[in-house]
Design an enzyme around this catalytic site. Structure first.
Site, mmCIF file in Angstrom:
data_model
loop_
_atom_site.group_PDB
_atom_site.id
_atom_site.type_symbol
_atom_site.label_atom_id
_atom_site.label_comp_id
_atom_site.label_asym_id
_atom_site.label_seq_id
_atom_site.Cartn_x
_atom_site.Cartn_y
_atom_site.Cartn_z
ATOM 1 N N ARG A 33 0.831 -1.209 0.000
ATOM 2 C CA ARG A 33 0.000 0.000 0.000
ATOM 3 C C ARG A 33 0.866 1.259 0.000
ATOM 4 O O ARG A 33 0.564 2.236 -0.692
ATOM 5 C CB ARG A 33 -0.911 -0.026 1.225
ATOM 6 N N HIS B 255 0.754 4.279 -2.770
ATOM 7 C CA HIS B 255 0.494 5.660 -2.369
ATOM 8 C C HIS B 255 1.662 6.572 -2.736
ATOM 9 O O HIS B 255 1.461 7.766 -2.987
ATOM 10 C CB HIS B 255 0.202 5.723 -0.871
ATOM 11 N N ASN C 265 -3.235 8.666 4.252
ATOM 12 C CA ASN C 265 -1.973 8.038 4.648
ATOM 13 C C ASN C 265 -1.760 7.899 6.144
ATOM 14 O O ASN C 265 -0.755 7.321 6.566
ATOM 15 C CB ASN C 265 -0.790 8.832 4.060
ATOM 16 N N HIS D 64 -5.673 -5.553 -3.079
ATOM 17 C CA HIS D 64 -6.577 -5.655 -1.942
ATOM 18 C C HIS D 64 -6.737 -7.094 -1.462
ATOM 19 O O HIS D 64 -7.534 -7.364 -0.571
ATOM 20 C CB HIS D 64 -7.949 -5.074 -2.296
#
Length: 313
Positions: A56, A60, A88, A185
């Site tokens: 993740r 990001h 975040n 995911h």
């Protein structure tokens, strides 16, 4: 087809107009990859949330100013960094990158960028969770700018298909990349706030999103009641959330996804076709994931090689 071969072919197709290469550190820091892998393995041994966190974190990073390690920078007295942006604040495992950087700096000071370390750590997170592995092209530079306000560029869990497609198009990523990278995911956990909109007061007609499997929705409502105050309440992203597999797609087809942005992928015939393919074939998903990760991680920016991943030089 062998994943390593596929990775090589993809690199040849892309040919890294960004200046990345597979042999960038061969002479200056030949053991950099092993040191990153060792740092990831060490932390995974005591914290099984690390793989999802690293994957993740890399996503990001890449979606704001390219894959330049800007997500790793701490805020300062005169700047609020990406880490502090609303999407975040739940990122963690930055210490894995710190530990890898310390080990590399001890052998090759000022050579390997934090952005490259993060890209490698994300690859290791997938591979060590049972997913595919691939050669990561390197040579990224670290960015000097990190602004919390720019985290609004990240796709939100409440995004609809048009919003998701627009953001991916802006980065020259396709709708197949969108579906494929959403497969990340398969690892991790989501807090109630990320999917509360689907299980309470969905709209003026339905309290619950009607596209949700009713039994699944009931479980989510138990975990996240309307008056929830537990900060750590939530749900795993799929039923095998510590294993990199295609369970996410199987659950998505059965109305058992958490985010509105996941369900949105079923609203377009082309993306639904990719979902069905991946749900039916782990191999197809693995090969597509490698290709999409290589495309995303070639989005470069940056101006320097940091000595400390948390602050600019």
């Amino acid at each position: 087809m062998d994943v390593a071969l596929v990775s090589f072919l993809i690199l040849c197709i892309l040919h890294l107009g960004s200046g990345l290469s597979l042999n960038y550190y061969d002479k200056t820091c030949p053991n950099y990859e092993a040191m990153v892998t060792a740092a990831v393995k060490q932390e995974m041994a005591t914290d099984n949330t690390v793989p999802a966190a690293l994957l993740r974190m890399h996503f990001h990073d890449c979606f704001v100013r390219g894959c330049d390690g800007s997500v790793l920078l701490d805020s300062t007295s005169n700047n609020t960094a990406e880490k502090a942006g609303p999407p975040n604040v739940s990122l963690h495992a930055f210490f894995v990158i710190d530990n890898a950087k310390l080990a590399i700096e001890a052998q090759c000071p000022g050579v390997v960028s934090c952005a490259d370390i993060l890209a490698l750590a994300a690859r290791d997170a997938v591979a060590l969770s049972g997913g595919p592995t691939w050669k990561v092209p390197v040579g990224r530079l670290d960015g000097r700018i990190s602004k919390a306000s720019e985290t609004s560029l990240l796709p939100a869990p409440t995004s609809n298909f048009a919003q998701l497609q627009q953001r991916f198009n802006q980065l020259n990523l396709s709708v197949k990349d969108l579906v494929t990278l959403s497969g990340g995911h398969t690892l991790g956990f989501a807090h109630c706030s990320s999917f509360q909109n689907r299980i309470h007061s969905f709209n003026s007609v339905n309290d619950i999103d009607p596209t949700l499997n009713p039994s699944f929705a009931s479980l989510l409502r138990k975990a996240c009641p309307a008056n929830n105050t537990a900060q750590n309440a939530g749900a795993t992203l799929d039923a095998t959330s510590k294993v990199f597999d295609n369970m996410y797609y199987k659950m998505l087809l059965n109305g058992m996804s958490l985010f509105s942005s996941d369900a949105a992928l079923l609203t377009h015939p082309k993306t639904k076709g990719f979902i069905t393919t991946f749900a039916n074939s782990q191999e197809a998903f693995n090969l597509a994931f490698v290709k999409s990760m290589l495309r995303m991680s070639s989005l470069t920016g940056g101006q320097e090689v940091r000595l400390n991943c948390r602050k600019v030089r």
